[in-house]
Design a protein around this motif. Structure first.
Motif, PDB file in Angstrom:
ATOM      1  N   THR A 172       0.829  -1.375   0.178  1.00 27.78           N
ATOM      2  CA  THR A 172      -0.280   0.147  -0.024  1.00 27.78           C
ATOM      3  C   THR A 172       1.173   0.945  -0.128  1.00 27.78           C
ATOM      4  N   GLY A 173       0.748   2.097  -0.411  1.00 24.63           N
ATOM      5  CA  GLY A 173       0.882   3.277  -0.662  1.00 24.63           C
ATOM      6  C   GLY A 173       0.946   4.165   0.491  1.00 24.63           C
ATOM      7  N   ILE A 174       1.538   4.819   1.015  1.00 23.14           N
ATOM      8  CA  ILE A 174       1.716   5.583   2.760  1.00 23.14           C
ATOM      9  C   ILE A 174       1.121   7.156   2.021  1.00 23.14           C
ATOM     10  N   ASN A 175       2.105   7.633   1.130  1.00 25.88           N
ATOM     11  CA  ASN A 175       1.635   9.543   0.405  1.00 25.88           C
ATOM     12  C   ASN A 175       2.688   8.926  -0.449  1.00 25.88           C
ATOM     13  N   ASN A 176       2.652  10.035  -1.286  1.00 27.70           N
ATOM     14  CA  ASN A 176       3.230   9.517  -2.609  1.00 27.70           C
ATOM     15  C   ASN A 176       5.253   9.288  -3.110  1.00 27.70           C
ATOM     16  N   SER A 177       5.667   8.912  -1.727  1.00 22.05           N
ATOM     17  CA  SER A 177       7.224   9.202  -2.131  1.00 22.05           C
ATOM     18  C   SER A 177       7.093   7.865  -0.741  1.00 22.05           C
ATOM     19  N   ARG A 178       6.282   7.739  -0.029  1.00 21.59           N
ATOM     20  CA  ARG A 178       6.714   6.080   0.407  1.00 21.59           C
ATOM     21  C   ARG A 178       5.566   5.019   0.371  1.00 21.59           C
ATOM     22  N   TRP A 179       6.048   3.684   1.140  1.00 20.02           N
ATOM     23  CA  TRP A 179       4.829   2.593   0.694  1.00 20.02           C
ATOM     24  C   TRP A 179       5.469   1.685   1.936  1.00 20.02           C
ATOM     25  N   THR A 180       4.840   0.655   1.514  1.00 17.31           N
ATOM     26  CA  THR A 180       4.634  -0.531   3.363  1.00 17.31           C
ATOM     27  C   THR A 180       4.568  -1.614   2.162  1.00 17.31           C
ATOM     28  N   TYR A 181       5.312  -2.562   1.788  1.00 20.36           N
ATOM     29  CA  TYR A 181       5.231  -4.217   1.605  1.00 20.36           C
ATOM     30  C   TYR A 181       5.257  -4.895   3.143  1.00 20.36           C
ATOM     31  N   PHE A 182       3.945  -6.350   3.024  1.00 16.40           N
ATOM     32  CA  PHE A 182       3.832  -6.528   4.406  1.00 16.40           C
ATOM     33  C   PHE A 182       3.092  -8.134   3.833  1.00 16.40           C
ATOM     34  N   TRP A 183       3.929  -9.332   4.077  1.00 11.86           N
ATOM     35  CA  TRP A 183       4.012 -10.420   3.163  1.00 11.86           C
ATOM     36  C   TRP A 183       4.519 -11.315   4.695  1.00 11.86           C
ATOM     37  N   PHE A 184       4.009 -12.517   4.125  1.00 15.22           N
ATOM     38  CA  PHE A 184       3.781 -14.170   5.741  1.00 15.22           C
ATOM     39  C   PHE A 184       5.022 -14.726   4.680  1.00 15.22           C
ATOM     40  N   ASP A 185       6.430 -14.627   5.691  1.00 13.04           N
ATOM     41  CA  ASP A 185       7.241 -16.016   5.537  1.00 13.04           C
ATOM     42  C   ASP A 185       7.154 -17.306   6.058  1.00 13.04           C
ATOM     43  N   TYR A 186       6.834 -18.180   4.891  1.00 10.74           N
ATOM     44  CA  TYR A 186       6.470 -19.152   5.364  1.00 10.74           C
ATOM     45  C   TYR A 186       7.212 -20.629   6.348  1.00 10.74           C
ATOM     46  N   PRO A 187       8.755 -20.561   5.847  1.00 10.20           N
ATOM     47  CA  PRO A 187       9.589 -20.667   6.180  1.00 10.20           C
ATOM     48  C   PRO A 187      10.222 -20.532   8.019  1.00 10.20           C
ATOM     49  N   SER A 188      10.124 -19.652   7.837  1.00  8.18           N
ATOM     50  CA  SER A 188      10.399 -18.590   9.430  1.00  8.18           C
ATOM     51  C   SER A 188       8.898 -18.331  10.123  1.00  8.18           C
ATOM     52  N   SER A 206      10.468  -6.338   9.406  1.00  4.67           N
ATOM     53  CA  SER A 206      10.598  -6.126  11.047  1.00  4.67           C
ATOM     54  C   SER A 206       8.917  -7.274  11.273  1.00  4.67           C
ATOM     55  N   ASP A 207       9.425  -8.145  12.277  1.00  5.85           N
ATOM     56  CA  ASP A 207       8.614  -9.170  12.248  1.00  5.85           C
ATOM     57  C   ASP A 207       7.591  -8.289  13.238  1.00  5.85           C
ATOM     58  N   ILE A 208       6.505  -7.679  12.224  1.00 12.41           N
ATOM     59  CA  ILE A 208       4.954  -7.763  13.180  1.00 12.41           C
ATOM     60  C   ILE A 208       4.888  -9.136  14.583  1.00 12.41           C
ATOM     61  N   ASP A 209       5.271  -9.596  14.073  1.00 17.80           N
ATOM     62  CA  ASP A 209       4.437 -11.297  14.425  1.00 17.80           C
ATOM     63  C   ASP A 209       5.378 -12.337  14.025  1.00 17.80           C
ATOM     64  N   PRO A 210       5.944 -12.763  15.074  1.00 18.58           N
ATOM     65  CA  PRO A 210       7.226 -14.325  14.511  1.00 18.58           C
ATOM     66  C   PRO A 210       6.260 -15.396  14.502  1.00 18.58           C
ATOM     67  N   ALA A 211       5.666 -15.563  15.470  1.00 21.75           N
ATOM     68  CA  ALA A 211       5.062 -16.694  15.340  1.00 21.75           C
ATOM     69  C   ALA A 211       3.748 -16.538  14.757  1.00 21.75           C
ATOM     70  N   ASP A 262       6.270 -16.493  10.044  1.00 17.99           N
ATOM     71  CA  ASP A 262       6.174 -14.557  10.562  1.00 17.99           C
ATOM     72  C   ASP A 262       5.557 -13.955   9.808  1.00 17.99           C
ATOM     73  N   ALA A 263       5.184 -12.824  10.213  1.00 17.00           N
ATOM     74  CA  ALA A 263       4.222 -11.709   9.676  1.00 17.00           C
ATOM     75  C   ALA A 263       4.967 -10.529   9.459  1.00 17.00           C
ATOM     76  N   THR A 264       5.519 -10.620   8.278  1.00 15.66           N
ATOM     77  CA  THR A 264       7.018  -9.131   7.963  1.00 15.66           C
ATOM     78  C   THR A 264       6.590  -7.754   7.254  1.00 15.66           C
ATOM     79  N   TYR A 265       7.236  -7.134   8.167  1.00 16.74           N
ATOM     80  CA  TYR A 265       6.393  -5.531   7.472  1.00 16.74           C
ATOM     81  C   TYR A 265       7.761  -4.536   7.026  1.00 16.74           C
ATOM     82  N   ASP A 266       8.150  -4.397   5.711  1.00 19.10           N
ATOM     83  CA  ASP A 266       8.766  -3.327   5.069  1.00 19.10           C
ATOM     84  C   ASP A 266       8.481  -1.706   4.864  1.00 19.10           C
ATOM     85  N   VAL A 267       9.578  -1.051   4.499  1.00 18.08           N
ATOM     86  CA  VAL A 267       8.736   0.375   4.357  1.00 18.08           C
ATOM     87  C   VAL A 267       9.871   1.447   3.099  1.00 18.08           C
ATOM     88  N   LEU A 268       8.933   1.183   2.138  1.00 14.46           N
ATOM     89  CA  LEU A 268      10.481   1.821   1.100  1.00 14.46           C
ATOM     90  C   LEU A 268      10.020   2.622   0.575  1.00 14.46           C
TER      91      LEU A 268
END
Length: 973
Positions: free
Chosen positions: A477-493, A512-517, A495-501
């Motif tokens: 999702t786009g946070i604003n015109n210059s910044r966005w976030t990627y949220f994904w489920f990492d199966y091997p670990s 960053s893991d918002i939920d590690p399990a 966990d639910a992880t997000y990046d801000v780019l």
């Protein structure tokens, strides 16, 4: 103690004997080893033993045997004693039960090693260590009872010297539940009954009827009765289940058969099979689902399987859906139609009418295809999809009228089967994110709105390893015109992880893991808030709950994790979207929708950016079948495209297996899709017929209500409270304004019996039950303070009668007197010693005393009154405003604080020292308070000409709390 002892005799004898042959001496060599079991031997005894020795002449083939009798002295060595538990012998178990293997083991030197070897019905062995449970008892448990038949246990006990006993054995059996065992992967028996179709004493043909599952009947041919393999593992309730796909599996490797078939009630319309399916992993390991046959939802179909066919998959009509807002009443819905094998979109009105479409963007997809759509500006939207048959990732740009502008363009030619795709707008560019099953990574690309590539294929995770199709694996999702976030489920670990780019792909924060399990089948969703934060929503498949969190654009967590639903079931899907309460409020809220599998419902709730509930969870739809993937929309924070503020739309596949959407008000009520002009109901004024009434005086409370909105309001309910809206005591019943047009105001009123004495916060509440949808729901209440007088003023003549003000001139007492004096008031439960009185503010010796006026308010429960004792009589808690002297029964009391009730009359305050223990007036002793006024014959007062006028606190009547009356004394001189 006697024991069985094993002896071993070793002899080595060399001797010379005179030969009868040729008179030569012959050398004989004898070696003999004899092992004998001598039975139960006593300690320290000599035993006779006979043994036979065979001798051979050197260089001669002749041999002879000689029997010898020998006396043997021995030193005894005992082996451990082993006594298997008799309760295990011959006992039978079901395969999901546990056998307790136990034996007593004794040895005078001490037991060192204890083991049990379990020989299974197929002659394989398993070694188990026995643990010491009591002083002489050793035990272990055994639950690997998959094989039917007899299990043999051989016990081994070894002492510290090394002597071993491994001769003792016992047996138990594992029986079948019903001819054969039909269980789940968790070793739970299904509800089934087995009948024997035929039996030739060696093998059987069986038929098993199953209750409560889609698999109704299983037929097994040529099952050998003596075979230990009698278990069929059936999974008919997989997490993969939803309206797009429903999965079941049979694992036949633990059952002996020649042919097997089963009958299933269809949910979907196509049947697929996976040759490399893992029951344990609940996954098609190579993602190679092959088409088997067409099926009809609701009808039974039959499938014949072999030992290599465990996994089956049903596909239904709609696989995936995605939404994007265009304007207040218009949105685009993109979907995968697995019946027609196409990806299409429609431009829809919120009331259900179609403005454009369906427009087919790809006519050769399949049930594994995915789709995502987002507006890129005020005129166009981008749609991206996964072409399942060729595993391509594609995008195209269309106008809001449904006309193709750019594309279709292939972004990736090998994305795999277990995929997901998400499109996010970023001002002059957009992001296409995907879960790439072929490369096992979470990828993204950034393109300008004209389709030119800005950032090529990049990844946030090179080993996310997506395992299942049609999951909420990723979202951007786009946070604003210059910044966005990627949220994904990492199966091997897990966990639910997000990046801000940034818009150039640089990482601002994370991963960053918002939920590690989060378990094996977690789902994720995200949306932007206020251009400086975003909300995360996910299904935690380990804890089985729906959870949210909010995060600043720099990656710092604002709130959460917060559980939204703690019992959604073993599986779920979810979606999340930005929403605002109305046209005038600026803070973004977010709506989260999810599938509650426990209740077979789609649920939704609204939260603010602090993680606080705005609208509690409510039901979107209830249906008996599982749900598909879903999507929800209201507002796009970047393009500002929005459905009517305060409303949202959710799309899913309904119980008829058709794509369906519903509109809702932010309060959870159903929306008809029309943006009606809303009122804005505001109470603008409160007035009282008397703002300072006496106790029990009837007053009128008026409130003026103004409609500041754009639409009229009908049946407007107005409610009055003594206290805050919804928390105080309601004053009379509700007042209803039948109609209030925009720009109009209307005044309503209620009557109120003013009570109790003291300050009151009178509130008026418009639309208190929130039954009218308004532009602004936060301006419906107004409050105004009112004070009910804390005092009663008494006045009258000392000759004739005494009258209480405003009580219809009711006569209180009659007497005759002609001289001046004083009048006194106190609580009727108190006694006064007129010779022991002191001025309030003075201690027992007449010196200034601290906090007396505050203490008087505390004892009278008047501390928060705006006409308290301290307010009227004193400068502060200690210092009186004015003082004078009173002559009480001939004694002058100095420095008595007083208050002018009118120009010619005053009221003073005294306290009685009788109950005093510490030399001053306080709350501990709560000494008696006395209010006093001087008598002035025929003098002008506030209410006329009379002899006295005195101001007495109404709550003086409750000073001692025994009764609620005051007592009056007249001192006549």
């Amino acid at each position: 103690m006697k024991k069985i002892i094993i002896f071993m005799f070793v002899f080595s004898i060399v001797f010379v004997t005179s030969s009868g042959f040729s008179g030569e001496s012959t050398l004989y060599s004898v070696e003999s080893t004899t092992q004998a079991q001598l039975g139960n031997l006593g300690s320290g005894q000599t035993y006779s033993a006979r043994f036979t020795m065979t001798s051979t002449q050197q260089g001669n083939k002749h041999a002879r045997s000689t029997s010898y009798l020998a006396n043997i002295g021995w030193f005894r060595r005992l082996i451990p004693e082993v006594f298997p538990d008799k309760q295990l012998e011959g006992k039978s178990y079901l395969l999901n039960e546990t056998a307790l293997i136990k034996a007593r083991m004794l040895d005078p030197d001490g037991i060192e090693i204890t083991k049990a070897t379990i020989t299974k019905p197929n002659e394989t062995k398993e070694l188990k260590n026995l643990t010491n449970s009591t002083r002489e008892t050793y035990e272990t448990t055994f639950n690997d009872l998959l094989l039917r038949g007899t299990y043999k246990i051989t016990y081994l006990a070894s002492d510290i010297i090394g002597y071993t006993n491994n001769f003792e054995t016992s047996y138990f059996k594992r029986r079948a539940f019903d001819q054969i065992d039909i269980i789940t992967n968790e070793t739970k028996f299904l509800n089934y009954s087995t009948s024997v179709v035929s039996d030739d004493r060696i093998k059987q043909n069986l038929s098993a009827k199953i209750t409560g599952k889609r698999i109704k009947l299983i037929n097994v041919s040529n099952h050998y009765k003596s075979s230990p393999y009698s278990v069929l593992v059936v999974e008919d309730d997989y997490p993969f289940e939803n309206n797009s796909f429903t999965q079941y599996a049979l694992d036949p490797k633990y059952i002996n058969f020649t042919n097997m078939s089963f009958i299933v009630t269809a949910v979907g319309n196509k049947l697929y099979k996976c040759q490399n399916y893992s029951i344990d992993e609940q996954d098609c390991l190579d993602s190679n689902w092959t088409f088997v046959q067409n099926i009809t939802s609701g009808q039974n179909y039959s499938v014949t399987i072999s030992h290599e066919d465990p996994g089956f998959l049903e596909a239904s009509i709609s696989a995936d859906v995605s939404l994007a807002p265009i304007d207040n009443e218009t949105f685009v819905v993109a979907y995968v139609d697995s019946l027609l094998n196409d990806v299409a979109f429609k431009i829809m009105k919120a009331n259900g009418t179609t403005q454009a479409g369906p427009v087919i963007v790809d006519s050769s997809v399949n049930v594994f295809s995915r789709v995502s759509v987002a507006a890129v500006n005020a005129t166009h939207f981008v749609i991206s999809w996964v072409d399942g048959p060729v595993n391509d990732l594609v995008y195209a740009i269309y106008s809001f009228e449904g006309n193709l502008s750019t594309g279709p363009t292939v972004l990736d030619t090998n994305i795999g089967t277990n995929t997901d795709v998400s499109v996010a707008e970023l001002g002059d560019r957009f992001v296409v994110c995907d879960a790439n099953d072929a490369d096992n990574d979470a990828d993204y690309r950034i393109l300008f709105n004209n389709g030119t590539m800005a950032v090529g294929e990049s990844r946030v995770d090179n080993n996310m390893n997506p395992r299942l199709p049609l999951q909420n694996l990723i979202e951007c999702t786009g946070i604003n015109n210059s910044r966005w976030t990627y949220f994904w489920f990492d199966y091997p670990s897990r966990d639910a992880t997000y990046d801000v780019l940034t818009d150039s792909g640089s990482i601002v924060f994370g991963p960053s893991d918002i939920d590690p399990a989060v378990g094996r089948i977690a789902q994720v969703a995200t949306t932007a808030l206020d251009n400086d934060k975003f909300a995360l929503g996910w299904y935690d498949s380990r804890d089985h709950d729906i959870t949210i969190s909010t995060v600043w654009k720099n990656g710092t967590v604002i709130a959460g994790p917060i559980d939204v639903d703690t019992n959604p079931g073993r599986i779920s899907r979810l979606a999340i979207a930005t929403i605002r309460e109305n046209e005038t409020t600026t803070p973004d809220l977010f709506v989260i929708a999810w599938w509650n599998r426990t209740g077979h419902k789609i649920m939704a709730a609204v939260y603010n950016s602090s993680g606080e509930v705005f609208t509690p969870a409510f039901e979107v739809e209830s249906q008996p079948l599982p749900f598909t993937l879903m999507d929800v929309i209201s507002r796009d924070p970047i393009t500002q495209n929005t459905i009517c503020p305060g409303y949202f739309i959710i799309a899913y596949t309904n119980s008829s297996l058709r794509g369906h959407f519903k509109g809702f008000n932010i309060n959870g009520s159903v929306w008809d899709g029309l943006c009606k002009p809303k009122p804005d109901l505001i109470p603008i004024n409160i007035s009282f017929s008397n703002e300072n009434p006496k106790e029990l005086e009837n007053i009128t409370i008026n409130a003026t209500i103004f409609n500041n909105g754009k639409g009229k309001a009908n049946n407007v309910k107005v409610r009055f409270y003594d206290g805050l809206c919804g928390y105080g005591s309601q004053i009379n019943g509700d007042v209803v304004i039948s109609q209030l047009n925009k720009g109009e105001n209307f005044t309503v009123n209620v009557t109120w019996l003013a009570s109790p004495v003291g300050p009151h916060n009178i509130s008026v509440c418009v639309d208190p039950d929130n039954s009218i949808s308004e532009i602004n729901e936060s301006n419906n209440n107004l409050s105004k303070k009112l004070n009910v007088k804390a005092y009663h003023t008494y006045f009258g003549k000392v000759k004739g009668n005494i009258t209480l003000e405003n009580l219809q001139n009711k006569t209180q007492a009659i007497w005759n007197a002609t001289d001046d004096g004083n009048i006194y008031f106190t609580d009727s439960d108190e006694k006064i010693d007129f010779f022991n009185l002191q001025a309030l503010g003075r201690n027992a010796t007449g010196q200034a005393s601290q906090n007396n006026f505050l203490y008087a308010d505390v004892n009278l429960n008047m501390t928060n009154f705006n006409d308290s004792i301290q307010t009227l009589w004193a400068i502060n808690a200690t210092t009186p405003k004015k003082t004078t002297n009173f002559t009480i029964f001939g004694t002058t009391i100095e420095n008595v604080p007083y208050y002018n009730t009118s120009n010619n009359f005053i009221t003073g305050i005294l306290w009685d020292k009788t109950k005093d223990t510490n030399g001053h007036y306080d709350t501990t002793d709560k000494e008696t308070l006395v209010f006093v006024s001087k008598i002035h014959r025929n003098t002008q007062g506030k209410y006329g000409i009379y002899d006295y006028e005195i101001k007495v606190p109404a709550l003086l009547r409750a000073y001692n709390h025994t009764t609620t009356q005051v007592k009056t004394y007249l001192e006549l001189l």
